[in-house]
Design a protein around this motif. Structure first.
Motif, mmCIF file in Angstrom:
data_model
loop_
_atom_site.group_PDB
_atom_site.id
_atom_site.type_symbol
_atom_site.label_atom_id
_atom_site.label_comp_id
_atom_site.label_asym_id
_atom_site.label_seq_id
_atom_site.Cartn_x
_atom_site.Cartn_y
_atom_site.Cartn_z
ATOM 1 N N ARG A 168 6.868 4.763 -5.537
ATOM 2 C CA ARG A 168 7.152 3.748 -4.512
ATOM 3 C C ARG A 168 6.112 2.635 -4.553
ATOM 4 N NH1 ARG A 168 7.461 5.593 1.693
ATOM 5 N NH2 ARG A 168 5.220 5.853 1.330
ATOM 6 N N TYR A 184 0.843 -1.188 0.000
ATOM 7 C CA TYR A 184 0.000 0.000 0.000
ATOM 8 C C TYR A 184 0.878 1.236 0.000
ATOM 9 C CZ TYR A 184 0.835 0.864 5.040
ATOM 10 O OH TYR A 184 1.407 1.135 6.260
ATOM 11 N N LYS A 213 6.183 -1.147 1.254
ATOM 12 C CA LYS A 213 5.309 -0.710 2.355
ATOM 13 C C LYS A 213 4.276 -1.805 2.591
ATOM 14 C CE LYS A 213 2.958 3.483 3.996
ATOM 15 N NZ LYS A 213 3.733 3.821 5.204
ATOM 16 N N LEU A 262 11.430 1.348 6.213
ATOM 17 C CA LEU A 262 10.796 1.833 4.994
ATOM 18 C C LEU A 262 11.506 3.121 4.594
ATOM 19 C CD1 LEU A 262 8.371 1.618 2.929
ATOM 20 C CD2 LEU A 262 7.408 3.497 4.246
ATOM 21 N N GLY A 267 10.885 6.168 3.808
ATOM 22 C CA GLY A 267 9.752 7.080 3.868
ATOM 23 C C GLY A 267 9.916 8.242 2.899
ATOM 24 N N ILE A 268 8.810 8.673 2.323
ATOM 25 C CA ILE A 268 8.866 9.841 1.439
ATOM 26 C C ILE A 268 9.141 11.085 2.293
ATOM 27 C CG2 ILE A 268 7.625 11.231 -0.280
ATOM 28 C CD1 ILE A 268 8.245 8.301 -1.178
ATOM 29 N N THR A 269 8.618 11.112 3.506
ATOM 30 C CA THR A 269 8.895 12.252 4.398
ATOM 31 C C THR A 269 10.357 12.213 4.852
ATOM 32 O OG1 THR A 269 6.672 11.777 5.202
ATOM 33 C CG2 THR A 269 7.832 13.615 6.229
ATOM 34 N N ARG A 307 12.454 -5.038 15.051
ATOM 35 C CA ARG A 307 11.721 -4.853 13.798
ATOM 36 C C ARG A 307 12.009 -6.083 12.933
ATOM 37 N NH1 ARG A 307 7.680 -3.956 11.089
ATOM 38 N NH2 ARG A 307 7.612 -2.451 9.375
ATOM 39 N N GLY A 341 4.773 3.363 11.393
ATOM 40 C CA GLY A 341 4.437 4.345 10.380
ATOM 41 C C GLY A 341 5.302 5.586 10.390
ATOM 42 N N PHE A 342 6.456 5.534 11.046
ATOM 43 C CA PHE A 342 7.345 6.700 11.004
ATOM 44 C C PHE A 342 8.818 6.303 11.041
ATOM 45 C CE2 PHE A 342 6.118 6.278 15.536
ATOM 46 C CZ PHE A 342 7.349 6.198 16.153
ATOM 47 N N ASN A 343 9.654 7.173 10.471
ATOM 48 C CA ASN A 343 11.111 7.061 10.552
ATOM 49 C C ASN A 343 11.608 8.006 11.633
ATOM 50 O OD1 ASN A 343 10.646 6.780 7.169
ATOM 51 N ND2 ASN A 343 11.899 5.248 8.188
ATOM 52 N N SER A 354 6.696 11.277 8.982
ATOM 53 C CA SER A 354 5.633 10.440 8.428
ATOM 54 C C SER A 354 4.733 11.303 7.554
ATOM 55 C CB SER A 354 4.786 9.855 9.567
ATOM 56 O OG SER A 354 3.643 9.205 9.048
ATOM 57 N N THR A 355 4.144 10.667 6.541
ATOM 58 C CA THR A 355 3.111 11.357 5.768
ATOM 59 C C THR A 355 1.989 11.802 6.701
ATOM 60 O OG1 THR A 355 3.625 10.120 3.771
ATOM 61 C CG2 THR A 355 1.364 10.943 3.970
ATOM 62 N N GLU A 359 12.713 1.714 13.300
ATOM 63 C CA GLU A 359 11.646 2.689 13.033
ATOM 64 C C GLU A 359 10.475 2.418 13.969
ATOM 65 O OE1 GLU A 359 10.175 2.070 9.000
ATOM 66 O OE2 GLU A 359 10.277 -0.093 9.282
HETATM 67 C C1 LIG Z 1 4.615 4.621 5.936
HETATM 68 C C2 LIG Z 1 5.698 4.230 6.888
HETATM 69 C C3 LIG Z 1 6.720 5.132 7.261
HETATM 70 C C4 LIG Z 1 6.713 6.590 6.856
HETATM 71 O O1 LIG Z 1 6.810 6.758 5.466
HETATM 72 P P1 LIG Z 1 6.266 8.087 4.752
HETATM 73 O O2 LIG Z 1 6.398 7.771 3.301
HETATM 74 O O3 LIG Z 1 7.139 9.196 5.183
HETATM 75 O O4 LIG Z 1 4.861 8.278 5.202
HETATM 76 C C5 LIG Z 1 7.764 4.640 8.038
HETATM 77 N N1 LIG Z 1 7.782 3.367 8.463
HETATM 78 C C6 LIG Z 1 6.808 2.476 8.144
HETATM 79 C C7 LIG Z 1 6.885 1.097 8.667
HETATM 80 C C8 LIG Z 1 5.733 2.884 7.358
HETATM 81 O O5 LIG Z 1 4.758 2.013 7.065
#
Ligand SMILES: *Cc1c(COP(=O)(O)O)cnc(C)c1O
Length: 297
Positions: free
Chosen positions: A57, A38, A157, A212, A214-216, A146, A193-195, A251-252, A190
């Motif tokens: 991505r 996703y 992702k 991941l 991350g785009i952010t 992790r 959902g964030f780095n 994170s996005t 990580e």
């Molecule tokens: C989505 C996600 C991120 C952050 O990625 P962005 O593209 O910046 O939103 C970091 N780690 C994991 C495990 C993620 O699923």
């Protein structure tokens, strides 16, 4: 009791429906095996932020899992925009999902499955709430590892979140607000959902592998370079994080967010530290930049 659904619109089985009607088969491999990929892009004041990067991505992830998107990129962009328009949201969290799907005979051969594509737009969401964003979020360093990159490719992702969710419960038990996982060598990985980034003596480091991309995270690295601050991806030992001047997560879902503490350790430069504060401002400024944004239309 009926479960509650956020307002928003999903695209599923070729139709646009309210979130409460967006449902998949229990036989979908995405559900039964977490066999899916996703991506999440956000819309801010009517404009997608770095849509190209997210779609690139997503396409790369699909290819690595040997799946195929059932239509072209332009169609994907159209569907995402249509979800946002129909949801009537100025600020949105927009998710696109491709699962392995269902195999007609419930065969165990993934090649028999017909992929399921779903997209949805719901109100913009944040990893850190308003209070946490103002004074920095409190993280717990879990002893949960992790999932190693040699097992599941973290650059795809994915929904393999049991390590992250186990860590979250450890964090709540420890009185923290969110969690940070480590790798098998004592380096930071990580969170859900964030780095993570650490700033020490004006130099910025984010873990290079086992995370991941991350785009952010990429955006933060680019913006730091633009600010003339030395930033790179490299292994980040836990000790180095604990000796950092300041730290932030990306994170996005929220952009750049300051970290106040990792367990009992607070960061001497405060939260947000000076680098985090400048970077956050620049990150939000870029939401007006036509090169980095696309109108929902
Ligand atoms: C989505 C996600 C991120 C952050 O990625 P962005 O593209 O910046 O939103 C970091 N780690 C994991 C495990 C993620 O699923």
């Amino acid at each position: 009791m009926q479960p509650a659904f956020p307002p928003g619109i999903a695209y599923i089985d070729g139709n646009y429906v309210p979130m409460s009607e967006a449902k998949i088969s229990v036989l979908d491999w995405g559900f039964l095996r977490s066999d899916a990929t996703y991506d999440v892009v956000h819309v801010w004041q009517g404009r997608f932020f770095r849509l190209d990067k997210h779609i690139e991505r997503f396409e790369a992830s699909i290819e690595k899992l040997r799946m195929q998107l059932p239509f072209e990129r332009t169609r994907l962009e159209e569907i995402l925009s249509e979800c946002v328009r129909r949801a009537e949201l100025d600020d949105a969290y927009v998710e696109m999902v491709l699962t392995r799907g269902v195999s007609p005979t419930f065969s165990r051969d993934p090649r028999d499955a017909i992929p399921t594509f779903i997209a949805f737009a719901i109100p913009f969401g944040w990893v850190a709430n308003e209070d946490q964003r103002r004074r920095g979020i409190d993280l717990h360093l879990a002893d949960v590892q992790r999932i190693p990159p040699s097992a599941v490719d973290p650059t795809v992702k994915n929904y393999h979140w049991l390590d992250l969710v186990t860590g979250l419960y450890q964090a709540y038990d420890a009185g923290a607000e969110n969690v940070l996982l480590q790798d098998n060598a004592g380096n930071v990985a990580e969170g859900p959902g964030f780095n993570l980034f650490a700033v020490k003596d004006g130099r910025v480091t984010t873990p290079a592998s086992g995370v991941l991309h991350g785009i952010t995270r990429a955006t933060a690295l680019e913006l730091l370079a633009e600010m003339g601050i030395s930033a790179h991806a490299a292994p980040l030992p836990i000790d180095a994080l604990l000796q950092a001047d300041e730290a932030f997560i990306t994170s996005t879902a929220g952009g750049i967010m300051a970290v106040r503490a990792v367990d009992a350790h607070t960061f001497p430069a405060g939260a947000p530290g000076a680098v985090t504060e400048r970077l956050t401002a620049l990150y939000w400024d870029k939401h007006q930049d036509p090169d980095w944004t696309t109108s929902v239309g």
